[in-house]
Design a protein around this motif. Structure first.
Motif, PDB file in Angstrom:
ATOM      1  N   ILE A 186       0.841  -1.206   0.000  1.00  0.00           N
ATOM      2  CA  ILE A 186       0.000   0.000   0.000  1.00  0.00           C
ATOM      3  C   ILE A 186       0.872   1.251   0.000  1.00  0.00           C
ATOM      4  N   ILE A 187       1.857   1.277   0.886  1.00  0.00           N
ATOM      5  CA  ILE A 187       2.753   2.438   0.965  1.00  0.00           C
ATOM      6  C   ILE A 187       3.517   2.610  -0.347  1.00  0.00           C
ATOM      7  N   GLY A 188       3.979   1.496  -0.922  1.00  0.00           N
ATOM      8  CA  GLY A 188       4.698   1.553  -2.195  1.00  0.00           C
ATOM      9  C   GLY A 188       3.839   2.070  -3.332  1.00  0.00           C
ATOM     10  N   GLU A 189       2.592   1.614  -3.403  1.00  0.00           N
ATOM     11  CA  GLU A 189       1.696   2.087  -4.465  1.00  0.00           C
ATOM     12  C   GLU A 189       1.419   3.576  -4.320  1.00  0.00           C
ATOM     13  N   LYS A 190       1.218   4.025  -3.090  1.00  0.00           N
ATOM     14  CA  LYS A 190       1.002   5.468  -2.861  1.00  0.00           C
ATOM     15  C   LYS A 190       2.218   6.266  -3.305  1.00  0.00           C
ATOM     16  N   ALA A 191       3.409   5.760  -3.020  1.00  0.00           N
ATOM     17  CA  ALA A 191       4.633   6.449  -3.434  1.00  0.00           C
ATOM     18  C   ALA A 191       4.756   6.486  -4.960  1.00  0.00           C
ATOM     19  N   CYS A 192       4.433   5.384  -5.622  1.00  0.00           N
ATOM     20  CA  CYS A 192       4.488   5.343  -7.089  1.00  0.00           C
ATOM     21  C   CYS A 192       3.523   6.352  -7.700  1.00  0.00           C
ATOM     22  N   ILE A 193       2.328   6.455  -7.129  1.00  0.00           N
ATOM     23  CA  ILE A 193       1.320   7.396  -7.631  1.00  0.00           C
ATOM     24  C   ILE A 193       1.800   8.833  -7.416  1.00  0.00           C
ATOM     25  N   GLU A 194       2.343   9.110  -6.247  1.00  0.00           N
ATOM     26  CA  GLU A 194       2.829  10.463  -5.956  1.00  0.00           C
ATOM     27  C   GLU A 194       3.956  10.855  -6.915  1.00  0.00           C
ATOM     28  N   TRP A 195       4.886   9.926  -7.141  1.00  0.00           N
ATOM     29  CA  TRP A 195       5.978  10.195  -8.070  1.00  0.00           C
ATOM     30  C   TRP A 195       5.445  10.387  -9.494  1.00  0.00           C
ATOM     31  N   ALA A 196       4.508   9.538  -9.889  1.00  0.00           N
ATOM     32  CA  ALA A 196       3.930   9.651 -11.232  1.00  0.00           C
ATOM     33  C   ALA A 196       3.282  11.013 -11.419  1.00  0.00           C
ATOM     34  N   GLU A 197       2.597  11.507 -10.400  1.00  0.00           N
ATOM     35  CA  GLU A 197       1.965  12.833 -10.493  1.00  0.00           C
ATOM     36  C   GLU A 197       3.013  13.922 -10.718  1.00  0.00           C
ATOM     37  N   GLU A 198       4.150  13.810 -10.050  1.00  0.00           N
ATOM     38  CA  GLU A 198       5.228  14.786 -10.263  1.00  0.00           C
ATOM     39  C   GLU A 198       5.703  14.764 -11.713  1.00  0.00           C
ATOM     40  N   VAL A 199       5.937  13.567 -12.234  1.00  0.00           N
ATOM     41  CA  VAL A 199       6.416  13.441 -13.609  1.00  0.00           C
ATOM     42  C   VAL A 199       5.347  13.933 -14.583  1.00  0.00           C
ATOM     43  N   ILE A 200       4.100  13.568 -14.336  1.00  0.00           N
ATOM     44  CA  ILE A 200       2.997  13.992 -15.204  1.00  0.00           C
ATOM     45  C   ILE A 200       2.893  15.516 -15.223  1.00  0.00           C
ATOM     46  N   ASN A 201       2.951  16.130 -14.050  1.00  0.00           N
ATOM     47  CA  ASN A 201       2.878  17.600 -13.990  1.00  0.00           C
ATOM     48  C   ASN A 201       4.013  18.234 -14.783  1.00  0.00           C
ATOM     49  N   TYR A 202       5.211  17.708 -14.632  1.00  0.00           N
ATOM     50  CA  TYR A 202       6.358  18.229 -15.375  1.00  0.00           C
ATOM     51  C   TYR A 202       6.138  18.077 -16.882  1.00  0.00           C
ATOM     52  N   LEU A 203       5.734  16.879 -17.304  1.00  0.00           N
ATOM     53  CA  LEU A 203       5.535  16.627 -18.738  1.00  0.00           C
ATOM     54  C   LEU A 203       4.395  17.460 -19.302  1.00  0.00           C
ATOM     55  N   GLN A 204       3.339  17.672 -18.527  1.00  0.00           N
ATOM     56  CA  GLN A 204       2.243  18.524 -19.000  1.00  0.00           C
ATOM     57  C   GLN A 204       2.723  19.950 -19.230  1.00  0.00           C
ATOM     58  N   LYS A 205       3.563  20.458 -18.352  1.00  0.00           N
ATOM     59  CA  LYS A 205       4.125  21.795 -18.540  1.00  0.00           C
ATOM     60  C   LYS A 205       5.022  21.838 -19.768  1.00  0.00           C
ATOM     61  N   GLN A 206       5.797  20.772 -19.978  1.00  0.00           N
ATOM     62  CA  GLN A 206       6.685  20.696 -21.142  1.00  0.00           C
ATOM     63  C   GLN A 206       5.892  20.667 -22.436  1.00  0.00           C
ATOM     64  N   THR A 207       4.838  19.854 -22.462  1.00  0.00           N
ATOM     65  CA  THR A 207       4.056  19.748 -23.705  1.00  0.00           C
ATOM     66  C   THR A 207       3.246  21.005 -23.940  1.00  0.00           C
ATOM     67  N   ALA A 208       2.767  21.662 -22.871  1.00  0.00           N
ATOM     68  CA  ALA A 208       2.015  22.918 -23.025  1.00  0.00           C
ATOM     69  C   ALA A 208       2.940  24.007 -23.567  1.00  0.00           C
ATOM     70  N   GLY A 209       4.172  24.055 -23.071  1.00  0.00           N
ATOM     71  CA  GLY A 209       5.137  25.051 -23.539  1.00  0.00           C
ATOM     72  C   GLY A 209       5.560  24.818 -24.971  1.00  0.00           C
ATOM     73  N   ALA A 210       5.628  23.554 -25.377  1.00  0.00           N
ATOM     74  CA  ALA A 210       6.033  23.212 -26.745  1.00  0.00           C
ATOM     75  C   ALA A 210       4.937  23.515 -27.750  1.00  0.00           C
ATOM     76  N   ASN A 211       3.680  23.520 -27.265  1.00  0.00           N
ATOM     77  CA  ASN A 211       2.543  23.749 -28.160  1.00  0.00           C
ATOM     78  C   ASN A 211       2.210  25.227 -28.321  1.00  0.00           C
TER      79      ASN A 211
END
Length: 184
Positions: free
Chosen positions: A158-183
């Protein structure tokens, strides 16, 4: 850890056929250790030759005899010795981490899609683990005592899955900013 120790662990709690062990493996240990049915059956054969397990044949109508495996005293001793030994910490081998590390070379939209899938997959696994946790918490005190150690492995999941989700959100937020800036 070896497959041998996983099978010994399963047989320590209950005898079973190869198929029973495969199902219990998938239902209990499969969240953090995997093996194919071919690997399990080959290991059973090796463990039987090594006298770690015994095998009783049970006759069946119109089918081959059923093999019921049990833990021998030698198998119980081998499992006990293994449990007492400190383990080397395993190294993480995660292709997605390598991909993110080299992400400056990737198509950001594709990487974003992969990360969304990754996050959603871990959210589904978290829901599965939380449902199992609810079953445990709603079981009798006696059952909770019997399952205290497996419950601790569940908590790690459970703790590991929560950590994976939290990390994924960080990466997703970064990539969304990157793709928004590129567009723009």
């Amino acid at each position: 850890m070896s497959l041998k120790h996983a099978i010994l662990t399963l047989l320590e709690t209950e005898d079973g056929t190869g198929y029973d062990l495969l199902k219990r493996f998938e239902d209990h240990l499969g969240y953090f250790w995997n093996a194919s049915h071919q690997q399990i059956y080959a290991q059973l054969k090796t463990m039987h030759k090594g006298a770690l397990i015994d095998c009783q044949l049970e006759a069946q109508d119109d089918k081959p005899d059923k093999k019921i495996y049990t833990l021998t005293d030698s198998g119980r001793q081998a499992l006990s010795e293994w449990v007492q030994q400190p383990l080397k910490l395993g190294k993480v081998k995660d292709a997605l981490l390598v991909k993110i590390y080299a992400g400056h070379l990737a198509n950001k939209e594709q990487l974003l899609e992969e990360m969304l899938h990754y996050r959603d997959s871990h959210k589904r696994m978290l829901q599965t683990f939380l449902a199992i946790e609810d079953e445990y918490r709603n079981s009798s005190k006696k059952k909770q005592q019997e399952l205290a150690m497996p419950f601790l492995t569940l908590r790690r999941g459970i703790i590991g899955e929560k950590a994976c989700i939290e990390w994924a959100e960080e990466v997703i937020n970064y990539l969304q900013k990157q793709t928004a800036g590129a567009n723009k």
